[in-house]
Each structure stands twice: as structure tokens, then as C-alpha cells.
Design an enzyme around this catalytic site. Structure first.
Site, PDB file in Angstrom:
ATOM      1  N   HIS A 238       0.828  -1.209   0.000  1.00  0.00           N
ATOM      2  CA  HIS A 238       0.000   0.000   0.000  1.00  0.00           C
ATOM      3  C   HIS A 238       0.868   1.267   0.000  1.00  0.00           C
ATOM      4  O   HIS A 238       0.706   2.135  -0.856  1.00  0.00           O
ATOM      5  CB  HIS A 238      -0.907  -0.055   1.250  1.00  0.00           C
ATOM      6  CG  HIS A 238      -1.716   1.182   1.489  1.00  0.00           C
ATOM      7  ND1 HIS A 238      -3.085   1.206   1.300  1.00  0.00           N
ATOM      8  CD2 HIS A 238      -1.367   2.424   1.937  1.00  0.00           C
ATOM      9  CE1 HIS A 238      -3.549   2.411   1.615  1.00  0.00           C
ATOM     10  NE2 HIS A 238      -2.509   3.171   2.010  1.00  0.00           N
ATOM     11  N   GLU A 239       1.812   1.331   0.932  1.00  0.00           N
ATOM     12  CA  GLU A 239       2.631   2.549   1.040  1.00  0.00           C
ATOM     13  C   GLU A 239       3.505   2.741  -0.198  1.00  0.00           C
ATOM     14  O   GLU A 239       3.737   3.851  -0.663  1.00  0.00           O
ATOM     15  CB  GLU A 239       3.499   2.505   2.303  1.00  0.00           C
ATOM     16  CG  GLU A 239       2.701   2.470   3.610  1.00  0.00           C
ATOM     17  CD  GLU A 239       1.712   3.639   3.759  1.00  0.00           C
ATOM     18  OE1 GLU A 239       1.937   4.698   3.107  1.00  0.00           O
ATOM     19  OE2 GLU A 239       0.705   3.484   4.481  1.00  0.00           O
ATOM     20  N   HIS A 242       1.706   4.474  -2.820  1.00  0.00           N
ATOM     21  CA  HIS A 242       1.776   5.937  -2.668  1.00  0.00           C
ATOM     22  C   HIS A 242       3.075   6.475  -3.242  1.00  0.00           C
ATOM     23  O   HIS A 242       3.094   7.486  -3.934  1.00  0.00           O
ATOM     24  CB  HIS A 242       1.698   6.331  -1.194  1.00  0.00           C
ATOM     25  CG  HIS A 242       0.332   6.158  -0.585  1.00  0.00           C
ATOM     26  ND1 HIS A 242      -0.823   6.512  -1.226  1.00  0.00           N
ATOM     27  CD2 HIS A 242      -0.054   5.656   0.636  1.00  0.00           C
ATOM     28  CE1 HIS A 242      -1.872   6.247  -0.442  1.00  0.00           C
ATOM     29  NE2 HIS A 242      -1.423   5.717   0.690  1.00  0.00           N
TER      30      HIS A 242
HETATM   31 ZN   LIG Z   1      -2.335   5.108   2.521  1.00  0.00          ZN
END
Ligand SMILES: [Zn+2]
Length: 771
Positions: A238-239, A242
Site C-alpha cells: 500500500h505505502e 503511494h
Molecule cells: Zn495510505
């Protein structure tokens, strides 16, 4: 339904969703808050804006390429460094292994090869038209050329895993680690599992921060224990999303541009926990929230996919920052391929054979890889690789030399490339015989005379010749009356040669590799035209004066000489009452018929015929009223010139037909025929060639050769195949006027051969059929 064109939602509905979410959980990702703080820094804000502008251009470009099919996938290897600033060096072995657990998860999640990806099959019906995404990427912990002055415990070949190293400081950025994808495993704040700059800078040494309880999977190490429900490594997935410029699926709620990705349905809020697929309504009914995207907030067990749009965005970001990744620092999942670009190679001896190869690396492969030919190299050949080894994408050549000493034929050669692994491939070399050698002429001997109008021309078989070109002309410069002819063996029969003419001839050898120079030219002169008169022997044949059917009298004369006819004249004497009853006809050995005297031509009752027919006579028949009725030298009814060009040898027939059988008989007395022409065969040829017998023919390889011999010189027999290649030869002594010899050629294939029989200056060729 595209989120970027989303409808405005009612305020009340949005408020209700927000309140509902608030009561369930807080933010688990700190990215939004981090960006809010960072963008207050004008330097960061400017760098960020520049990167985003560059990204937007790449994103458009990539979308265009994907829609028109010009997008080319290329594996991106991302060098990773994992940092445990709070770890103990004594735990290195555990932490290095633990660091790798996360890498395996990233490699699965970003390439759509994660084991729970199959859950999409059941979920997909809630997302009509939505495709999953899979990138062509390899995450790889760097093991080579570590940056200096960081963790002194890093060793060449060991993983870029720092322990107790605090160089990233308060802003989680370390220029020394620029060029790497950095994972900083440390406390991310109260309740926060991780955070990352949105569209992070590889060049600056930025990092993705993951809490010690959310990094990796498995049992972990002291102080780094993955904790349920965030223990499957999806926080890093997830990170990292980003870092690669992906927003949350719920970014912006039901207003604005959302996550700027067309295929992810707009949703008002994050979804936590373990939602069933399709259980959360999207902003635009009937769309459902894509809760299984890695960019939502569910438990690790319930996020298992990126959408195609998310991956395109990630790929566009990689394209934006690709040059920032440090090269030469990874060695995992690396491999190479060797491809032959021009096999098979066919060469004409003695030309070298040059093979071209492409050496392609993947996954950061950079080991020195050496090339050798390990099998199938022809005896005596040399092999040179250039370069002899490569460690990066490139090309190389293999030159097979010393071909002059290599037997003709095809060779399969195994090329081996030895690097961290060994690979082989087979290529094919085809060696053709070189340019054929020049030949020398043998017959007719130079300056020969009395050659017939048709003559065999022979020459020595040339090495490697497949065919020969024979040029014949009436001048030494080969420009006048020049003909160019092809022979498949070492002989050719020249025909239709003019009499009393000097001819020049020369021969060159050819094959698929080229041609020789012409032989030295020979010349010969053809025999002159001569005329010979032959007298009939079937004479004084009675023509009856009774009967009811016409009387047909024939007189046949065999002519032994063979010339190519240039003129025929014939004289015929017939005693017959009422000569008008008689028709005269001349038939050649070739079967050509010429009517000399038509029936009923001089039908006035005058007797007898005593006439010479000659095309060149002053006029046609003139009927006389006194015997002979048909006389003098006259032109025939039909022209005799139709015999011109025919061969003279054989039976000539004069036919006298009495068309009025019942009365007026007589006697066919005689005839003579003058034949002019040039000899078809030279004098020598005629005698020798006519004398040679080969029998039986066809045979099984055993046969007799006999001829009348005028010399006591040895007899040489040479056997050629139909391509003119010498198959076998034998030599016999000759002590007799009559040479007769049983000949046996061993192990001959069943085929048609040419047998050359030679003694002294005489030679001839016979077709030999082995059955
Ligand atoms: Zn996030």
C-alpha cells in the site's frame, strides 16, 4: 463509470457515511498527513510539482501506447534497501531473512501472482468491465556496490539491510541511499501502519516508512513482529503504491478528481476490516467500492489486487523516475539469454563463416559471461568469439575460420555461454565447395581440321564444377557469331556448324559459389562441303502391263556416308509406254518425301523417262513429243531443298507408281543421287566413335567395351555421373588390333553415367545405364 466525471452527492448522504466511518476506525496510513506537512516546504513543493508535471506527460503517453498497442513491456528491476534503525546487529541474520519476506510479497502483489489473487474471480462480477493490473517488475534487495559511509556492516554480495543505522534522520530521507527504493522500518506514529511521500523521490533517497508490526510476514525478529490483521506485508504494498503516485481509492470522497484513476469506482470513505466483495456502495449507484484494492484500508487478508488503471499509473511513475534507480547493485532474479541472429550460415570455401548473436540480460544480470563452441566444430576449423565474453546487453560474433580445410557439408555447432548459469544453443554451418577451378580443353585438339558440322567438344573435369559454360564463336575475341551454352558434364556437342569455317571455343566452370576464368581457347576448322554421286543397285525392275490396282515399284539405295545435306540432285531412268502413267517420288532416310514427277503430267502418250531433277535447273518439266517424254535437267514438281540439313546416311528410296495398271507396262531401269554436304563427324571421330561398342547396356555394373584399335596405347575408361563428377576410372593395356575388355565398376548406384573411352588421341563418350 469514470470517477473523474462523478456526480455530486447529496450532502446528507456523504455526512452519514463519514460519521459511520469515524465511529469504526482512524486513519491507518499517514501519507495524506505527511504530504500536507511536506508541501508547506516550498523547496519540496517545487520538486514535487516538477515531478508530477513530468509524470502527467508520461501518463498520457503510456495511456496512448496502451490503447494503440505500441506499449512495450520491459522488466524493471528496482533495487531495494531495507533499514532497521532500531535493530541490533546481533540480529542481522534474522533481519536479513525477515527483510526478504516483504520483497517476495511485493513481487507477487505487483505482478498479480499473489496466491489470493484468485479471489478476484468471485469478486469481479461486482465490477463489470474492470480489469486487474499486473506490472513487469522485480523488487530486489541490492547486494552489490553498497553506498559508502552508511552501515559499516554491509558487505559486498550481502543484502543492503542496515541495522541500527540512523542516517535517514527526521525527514526519513538519506542522500547516501539515493537511487534505492528505501524501506524504513520504524514507528510510524500512533495507530499509523505506515506512510510514504506521494510520488516519492528515488534520487533524493526518500523512503517508505512501515511500522515494525506491519512490515513483512512470518514470525519476524526481536522488535519486528508482524501483527494481525496487518501481518501479510500489504502495508508495504500500500505505502509503496503511494510512493509510486497512487492515491487511496477513497481519495476526495465523492467529490473532485478522486484518485485520478478512471477504472476505480469513487467511494466516500475507506473500508476497514473484512468486507465481502461488492458489499460497500460506491458513490455512483450501482457501482461498488473496490475494497480489495491494495489502496483501500481493509485487513491484509482482504486486499489482493491493483486495477489496470492503478498499474498504468504506477508504470507511468516508473517511467518518470526510471533513470533515478541505481544500476549495477542487484543480482537477484537476474538472467541472460543468447540468441543466434543468422543461423544457418552458408559459406563458400575458403570464406570464413560469421555468426551473429544477441546477448540480453534481465533482472540486473551483470556477471561476466564467456562464450565457447563446445561441440560440433568441424575438424581443422578455427573458432574466434568477439568479444569472448559480455556482462551487459550486447552482441557478439563467432567466426569459423580455416574453412579451406573443412569438408563440404552441414555442421551443427553447440555454442555455450557460461556466466552464473550455463546456456547452450545450436547453430548450423553449411560449407559449400569454393569457386570451381578453371578447366583445360581436350578435344578437338587445338587447330584441328576436317571437323564435322556437329562435333563433340570435351575438356577436363574441373574441381567443384557443377556446370560449365561453353562459348563458341568464329573469332578469337568471341564476338562474332558467338553462342553461349551450358553443359552439365565435361563435354558438349556443337551442332549446325558451318562448313569450311574456323571456330574458336572456350569453357568456364561454375557452381553456387561462383565461376572460374575461361579456359585458354582452342580453335578448329570444319570440313568443306563435298558432293558425292551414288548409283542405285536395285535396277531393271519390271513394271507389269496387267492388273487392276496401281503398280508401285521401289528402288532402295543405302548411303553409308553421313553429311549434313546442303543439296540433293537425282537422275532417274524409266522405260515405260505412255510415260504420263508414272509418278516419281524420292524418300530420304529421315522419311521426308518429295514428289518429283506428278501422275498424268505429260499424258499425251509419249514413252519413257530419262531425267535429272535439280532445284537449280533452268525451268520446270517440258513434255517432249518424242521419247523420252520427260527428259533433260529440270526442276522437280516439289523442291528437293526440303532435304537440306538432314543427315545423309541411311536408305534413300525412289518410288515409281504406275497409275494405269491394266496396260502399258515397262521397266524401272536405275537412278543415281548426288548428295552435297559437310561431314557431320570429323574423320577421326567417325572411325573411333563408330567402332566403340559398350554392351550390354543397360547393365548391372559389369559390361564389355570393344573397338578396333589403331594404336597400342593404353585404354583409359572414366566414369562420370550426370553432373560431370568423376565417379571411377580404370586403365587397361592394349596389345591387339581389336580391344575387347570385360569391365566391372564396383558399388555403383543405379543411375545414368557417362563413360569416357580414351586411347591415344582418340576419345569418345557413351551413355551407360546401371540398373
Ligand atoms: Zn495510505
Amino acid at each position: 463509470m469514470k470517477k473523474i466525471t462523478l456526480l455530486k452527492r447529496s450532502f446528507l448522504f456523504s455526512l452519514a457515511i463519514m460519521l459511520f466511518s469515524f465511529t469504526h476506525a482512524q486513519e491507518k496510513c499517514g501519507t495524506a498527513e505527511l504530504m500536507k506537512q511536506k508541501l508547506k516546504d516550498p523547496v519540496f513543493a517545487k520538486q514535487y510539482a516538477k515531478r508530477q508535471a513530468k509524470f502527467e506527460a508520461k501518463f498520457l503517453e503510456l495511456q496512448t501506447q496502451k490503447s494503440n498497442g505500441t506499449y512495450k513491456k520491459a522488466t524493471l528491476t528496482i533495487p531495494v534497501a531495507v533499514h532497521f534503525p532500531g535493530g541490533n546487529e546481533s540480529d542481522r541474520a534474522c533481519l536479513e531473512a525477515f527483510a526478504e519476506t516483504q520483497i517476495a510479497i511485493l513481487n507477487a502483489d505487483y505482478t498479480g501472482t499473489n496466491s489470493d489473487f484468485s479471489d478476484w474471480a468471485a469478486a469481479s462480477s461486482f465490477y463489470p468491465g474492470l480489469n486487474t493490473g499486473a506490472a513487469d517488475v522485480v523488487f530486489c534487495i541490492a547486494t552489490l556496490n553498497h553506498p559508502a559511509n552508511t552501515d559499516s556492516d554491509l558487505v559486498e554480495g550481502g543484502p543492503a539491510v542496515t541495522i541500527g543505522y540512523t542516517g535517514f534522520g527526521g525527514n526519513d530521507t538519506d542522500a547516501k541511499w539515493g537511487g534505492y527504493m528505501n524501506f524504513l522500518v520504524k514507528d510510524a506514529g500512533s495507530g499509523i501502519l505506515g506512510y510514504s511521500p506521494l510520488g516519492g523521490s528515488i534520487a533524493n533517497g526518500a523512503s517508505v516508512v512501515i511500522a515494525p508490526t506491519a512490515y513483512g510476514s512470518g514470525a519476524g525478529c526481536s522488535g519486528y513482529t508482524p501483527g494481525a490483521p496487518y501481518n501479510l506485508g500489504r502495508t508495504t504494498t500500500h505505502e509503496l503504491g503511494h510512493f509510486f503516485n497512487l492515491d487511496h481509492t477513497f481519495n476526495g470522497g465523492c467529490t473532485g478528481a478522486g484518485d485520478s484513476i478512471a477504472d476505480t469506482p469513487a467511494v466516500a470513505n475507506p473500508t476497514y476490516g473484512t468486507p465481502a466483495p461488492g458489499s460497500v456502495a460506491g458513490c455512483n449507484n450501482p457501482e461498488k467500492a473496490l475494497t480489495m484494492s491494495y489502496m483501500d484500508y481493509t485487513n491484509d487478508t482482504h486486499m489482493f489486487m491493483f486495477s489496470a488503471g492503478q498499474i498504468t499509473r504506477v508504470e507511468a511513475y516508473w517511467a518518470t523516475i526510471a533513470s533515478d534507480f541505481k544500476t549495477g547493485v542487484t543480482a537477484c532474479n537476474s538472467d541472460f539469454t543468447v540468441t543466434a541472429n543468422n543461423s544457418p550460415v552458408s559459406v563458400c570455401s575458403p570464406t570464413d563463416a560469421i555468426f551473429n548473436f544477441t546477448f540480453a540480460t534481465s533482472g540486473g544480470y551483470n556477471a561476466n559471461t564467456a562464450f565457447t563452441a563446445t561441440a560440433g566444430v568441424p575438424n581443422n576449423a578455427t573458432v574466434v568469439f568477439s568479444p569472448t565474453a559480455l556482462s551487459a546487453d550486447g552482441s557478439f560474433t563467432m567466426t569459423i575460420g580455416n574453412i579451406a580445410t573443412v569438408a563440404t557439408g552441414d555442421y551443427t555447432i553447440t555454442v555455450t555461454a557460461i556466466g552464473t548459469t550455463t546456456k547452450t544453443l545450436d547453430i548450423v554451418l553449411s560449407v559449400q565447395a569454393g569457386v570451381p577451378s578453371a578447366t583445360t580443353l581436350t578435344y578437338p585438339a587445338n587447330n584441328a581440321t576436317s571437323i564435322g558440322s556437329s562435333s563433340l567438344l570435351t575438356w577436363n573435369t574441373a574441381a567443384n564444377a557443377a556446370t560449365y559454360t561453353v562459348q563458341i564463336a568464329t573469332d578469337a575475341g568471341f564476338t562474332t557469331n558467338m553462342t553461349t551454352n551450358t553443359a552439365n558434364t565435361n563435354n558438349y556437342t556443337a551442332t549446325n556448324l558451318n562448313p569450311s569455317t574456323q571456330y574458336f571455343w572456350r569453357v568456364k566452370s561454375l557452381n553456387g559459389c561462383g565461376e572460374s576464368v575461361y579456359s585458354s581457347a582452342f580453335n578448329f576448322t570444319t570440313a568443306a562441303i563435298s558432293c558425292t554421286t551414288y548409283n542405285s543397285i536395285q535396277n531393271n525392275i519390271t513394271i507389269p502391263d496387267t492388273g487392276t490396282t496401281e503398280h508401285v515399284i521401289t528402288s532402295t539405295l543405302n548411303i553409308p556416308d553421313n553429311v549434313s545435306i546442303t543439296d540433293v540432285n537425282v537422275t532417274i531412268n524409266v522405260q515405260h509406254v505412255w510415260a504420263g502413267d508414272v509418278e516419281l517420288k524420292l524418300t530420304s532416310p529421315n522419311g521426308t518425301e518429295v514428289i518429283l514427277l506428278a501422275n498424268s503430267k505429260c499424258d499425251d502418250g509419249t514413252d519413257d523417262i530419262g531425267v535429272t531433277y535439280d532445284d537449280q535447273a533452268g525451268g520446270p518439266i517440258s513434255c517432249s513429243t518424242s521419247a523420252p517424254c520427260v527428259g533433260g535437267t529440270i526442276q522437280p514438281e516439289n523442291t528437293l531443298s526440303v532435304f537440306n540439313g538432314e543427315a545423309s546416311t541411311g536408305n534413300w528410296i525412289v518410288t515409281a507408281t504406275d497409275g494405269y495398271p491394266s496396260a502399258d507396262g515397262g521397266e524401272f531401269l536405275n537412278f543415281n543421287i548426288e548428295i552435297c554436304g559437310a561431314p557431320i563427324l570429323g574423320i577421326e571421330d567417325t572411325k573411333f566413335a563408330e567402332s566403340v561398342s559398350v554392351y550390354p547396356n543397360p547393365n548391372n555394373g559389369e559390361f564389355f567395351v570393344s573397338f578396333h584399335s589403331t594404336t597400342s596405347q593404353a585404354v583409359k575408361l572414366s566414369l562420370f555421373d550426370m553432373r560431370g563428377r568423376l565417379v571411377s576410372k580404370q586403365k587397361f593395356e592394349n596389345n591387339s588390333n581389336v580391344f575387347i575388355q570385360k569391365v566391372h565398376f564396383n558399388d555403383l548406384a543405379k543411375a545414368v553415367y557417362i563413360l569416357k573411352i580414351q586411347t591415344g588421341n582418340s576419345e569418345t563418350f557413351k551413355r551407360l545405364v546401371i540398373k
